[in-house]
Design a protein around this motif. Structure first.
Motif, PDB file in Angstrom:
ATOM      1  N   SER A 180       6.619   8.664  -3.427  1.00 37.37           N
ATOM      2  CA  SER A 180       6.999   9.094  -4.817  1.00 37.37           C
ATOM      3  C   SER A 180       5.826   9.084  -5.998  1.00 37.37           C
ATOM      4  CB  SER A 180       8.060   8.524  -5.503  1.00 37.37           C
ATOM      5  OG  SER A 180       9.394   8.434  -4.725  1.00 37.37           O
ATOM      6  N   LEU A 181       4.838   9.369  -5.282  1.00 34.57           N
ATOM      7  CA  LEU A 181       3.503   9.351  -5.893  1.00 34.57           C
ATOM      8  C   LEU A 181       3.231  10.314  -7.192  1.00 34.57           C
ATOM      9  CD1 LEU A 181       1.264   9.259  -3.157  1.00 34.57           C
ATOM     10  CD2 LEU A 181       1.053   7.617  -4.977  1.00 34.57           C
ATOM     11  N   ASN A 182       3.026   9.927  -8.227  1.00 35.88           N
ATOM     12  CA  ASN A 182       2.803  11.024  -9.468  1.00 35.88           C
ATOM     13  C   ASN A 182       1.518  10.800  -9.974  1.00 35.88           C
ATOM     14  OD1 ASN A 182       2.469   8.591 -11.770  1.00 35.88           O
ATOM     15  ND2 ASN A 182       4.612   7.995 -10.696  1.00 35.88           N
ATOM     16  N   PRO A 183       1.093  11.621 -11.039  1.00 34.73           N
ATOM     17  CA  PRO A 183      -0.282  11.764 -11.313  1.00 34.73           C
ATOM     18  C   PRO A 183      -0.854  10.333 -11.888  1.00 34.73           C
ATOM     19  CG  PRO A 183       0.783  13.683 -12.316  1.00 34.73           C
ATOM     20  CD  PRO A 183       1.858  12.825 -11.554  1.00 34.73           C
ATOM     21  N   ALA A 184      -0.243   9.538 -12.534  1.00 33.94           N
ATOM     22  CA  ALA A 184      -0.499   8.053 -13.048  1.00 33.94           C
ATOM     23  C   ALA A 184      -1.110   7.216 -11.791  1.00 33.94           C
ATOM     24  CB  ALA A 184       0.463   7.638 -13.802  1.00 33.94           C
ATOM     25  N   ASP A 185      -0.771   7.761 -10.452  1.00 33.47           N
ATOM     26  CA  ASP A 185      -1.356   6.683  -9.418  1.00 33.47           C
ATOM     27  C   ASP A 185      -2.599   7.402  -9.135  1.00 33.47           C
ATOM     28  OD1 ASP A 185       1.980   7.189  -8.242  1.00 33.47           O
ATOM     29  OD2 ASP A 185       1.249   5.336  -9.160  1.00 33.47           O
ATOM     30  N   THR A 186      -3.201   8.438  -9.641  1.00 33.57           N
ATOM     31  CA  THR A 186      -4.614   8.776  -9.372  1.00 33.57           C
ATOM     32  C   THR A 186      -5.492   7.811  -9.670  1.00 33.57           C
ATOM     33  OG1 THR A 186      -3.988  11.284  -9.482  1.00 33.57           O
ATOM     34  CG2 THR A 186      -6.359  10.454  -9.878  1.00 33.57           C
ATOM     35  N   ALA A 187      -6.228   7.469  -8.644  1.00 36.72           N
ATOM     36  CA  ALA A 187      -7.515   6.230  -8.690  1.00 36.72           C
ATOM     37  C   ALA A 187      -8.139   6.200  -7.538  1.00 36.72           C
ATOM     38  CB  ALA A 187      -6.792   5.008  -9.282  1.00 36.72           C
ATOM     39  N   VAL A 188      -9.101   5.439  -7.695  1.00 34.84           N
ATOM     40  CA  VAL A 188      -9.858   4.785  -6.482  1.00 34.84           C
ATOM     41  C   VAL A 188      -9.129   3.471  -5.989  1.00 34.84           C
ATOM     42  CG1 VAL A 188     -12.147   3.867  -5.724  1.00 34.84           C
ATOM     43  CG2 VAL A 188     -12.072   5.960  -7.097  1.00 34.84           C
ATOM     44  N   TYR A 189      -8.630   3.467  -4.821  1.00 35.82           N
ATOM     45  CA  TYR A 189      -7.860   2.216  -4.418  1.00 35.82           C
ATOM     46  C   TYR A 189      -8.909   1.363  -3.727  1.00 35.82           C
ATOM     47  CZ  TYR A 189      -3.517   4.017  -6.100  1.00 35.82           C
ATOM     48  OH  TYR A 189      -2.658   4.385  -6.853  1.00 35.82           O
ATOM     49  N   TYR A 190      -8.877   0.071  -3.716  1.00 39.29           N
ATOM     50  CA  TYR A 190      -9.701  -0.920  -2.976  1.00 39.29           C
ATOM     51  C   TYR A 190      -8.875  -1.882  -2.508  1.00 39.29           C
ATOM     52  CZ  TYR A 190     -13.570   0.643  -6.223  1.00 39.29           C
ATOM     53  OH  TYR A 190     -14.480   1.470  -6.906  1.00 39.29           O
ATOM     54  N   CYS A 191      -9.228  -2.350  -1.162  1.00 41.84           N
ATOM     55  CA  CYS A 191      -8.725  -3.390  -0.493  1.00 41.84           C
ATOM     56  C   CYS A 191      -9.648  -4.692  -0.718  1.00 41.84           C
ATOM     57  CB  CYS A 191      -8.112  -3.157   0.702  1.00 41.84           C
ATOM     58  SG  CYS A 191      -9.727  -2.971   2.086  1.00 41.84           S
ATOM     59  N   ALA A 192      -8.988  -5.680  -0.474  1.00 39.88           N
ATOM     60  CA  ALA A 192      -9.650  -7.065  -0.610  1.00 39.88           C
ATOM     61  C   ALA A 192      -9.065  -8.104   0.073  1.00 39.88           C
ATOM     62  CB  ALA A 192      -9.932  -7.327  -2.359  1.00 39.88           C
ATOM     63  N   ALA A 193      -9.951  -9.002   0.598  1.00 42.17           N
ATOM     64  CA  ALA A 193      -9.775 -10.265   1.216  1.00 42.17           C
ATOM     65  C   ALA A 193      -9.700 -11.400   0.186  1.00 42.17           C
ATOM     66  CB  ALA A 193     -10.347 -10.369   2.607  1.00 42.17           C
ATOM     67  N   GLY A 194      -8.716 -12.368   0.377  1.00 47.02           N
ATOM     68  CA  GLY A 194      -8.996 -13.611  -0.606  1.00 47.02           C
ATOM     69  C   GLY A 194      -7.912 -14.773  -0.150  1.00 47.02           C
ATOM     70  N   PRO A 195      -7.982 -15.627  -0.755  1.00 42.48           N
ATOM     71  CA  PRO A 195      -7.436 -16.952  -0.587  1.00 42.48           C
ATOM     72  C   PRO A 195      -5.800 -17.133  -0.375  1.00 42.48           C
ATOM     73  CG  PRO A 195      -8.111 -17.248  -2.786  1.00 42.48           C
ATOM     74  CD  PRO A 195      -8.509 -15.978  -2.235  1.00 42.48           C
ATOM     75  N   GLY A 196      -5.346 -16.198  -1.068  1.00 39.31           N
ATOM     76  CA  GLY A 196      -3.658 -16.146  -1.297  1.00 39.31           C
ATOM     77  C   GLY A 196      -3.364 -14.941  -1.942  1.00 39.31           C
ATOM     78  N   VAL A 197      -2.006 -14.991  -2.388  1.00 37.31           N
ATOM     79  CA  VAL A 197      -1.192 -13.713  -2.974  1.00 37.31           C
ATOM     80  C   VAL A 197      -1.477 -13.761  -4.382  1.00 37.31           C
ATOM     81  CG1 VAL A 197       0.924 -12.637  -3.462  1.00 37.31           C
ATOM     82  CG2 VAL A 197       0.307 -13.871  -1.301  1.00 37.31           C
ATOM     83  N   ILE A 198      -2.471 -13.302  -4.892  1.00 39.74           N
ATOM     84  CA  ILE A 198      -3.448 -13.754  -6.295  1.00 39.74           C
ATOM     85  C   ILE A 198      -3.455 -12.108  -6.684  1.00 39.74           C
ATOM     86  CG2 ILE A 198      -5.183 -14.532  -7.493  1.00 39.74           C
ATOM     87  CD1 ILE A 198      -5.685 -16.184  -5.203  1.00 39.74           C
TER      88      ILE A 198
END
Length: 122
Positions: free
Chosen positions: A85-103
């Motif tokens: 259900s994407l909408n124009p407000a979801d327009t962005a550059v998306y990044y994934c990242a690795a880290g130490p926990g659910v932060i």
């Protein structure tokens, strides 16, 4: 060191779905929690979702909860972001990242993907 490579971005229409992937090609993927963030030219990097090393703990930001979900496949060293259900407000550059926990804080993450553009047109 963890090298993260993202795929799956693109341009879609309002209401469409898209799945982003992020694959680790170096490092021990299962050692890390993974997160997704997004950023636009006028907004700081914004937390989207995070998942623990074994997938047992997940947290999705309220602004996308109910539309986006996060999952991972440690056998494939890959984390996914399913976006519905994407909408124009979801327009962005998306990044994934690795880290130490659910932060939710970007600075806590040690390794980042290259970023991928998602554009939702009306």
């Amino acid at each position: 060191q963890v090298l993260l490579t993202q795929a799956g971005g693109g341009t879609v229409q309002v209401g469409d779905s898209l799945r982003l992937s992020c694959t680790a090609s170096e490092g021990i993927f299962s050692n890390y929690a993974m997160g997704w963030f997004r950023q636009t030219a006028v907004k700081e990097r914004e937390f989207v979702a995070s998942i623990s090393w074994n997938g047992g703990d997940r947290y999705v930001a309220g602004i996308v909860r109910g539309r986006f979900s996060i999952s991972r496949d440690n056998a494939k060293s890959t984390v996914y972001l399913q976006m519905n259900s994407l909408n124009p407000a979801d327009t962005a550059v998306y990044y994934c990242a690795a880290g130490p926990g659910v932060i939710t804080t970007p600075r806590e993450y040690s390794y980042w993907g290259q970023g991928i553009q998602v554009t939702v047109s009306s």
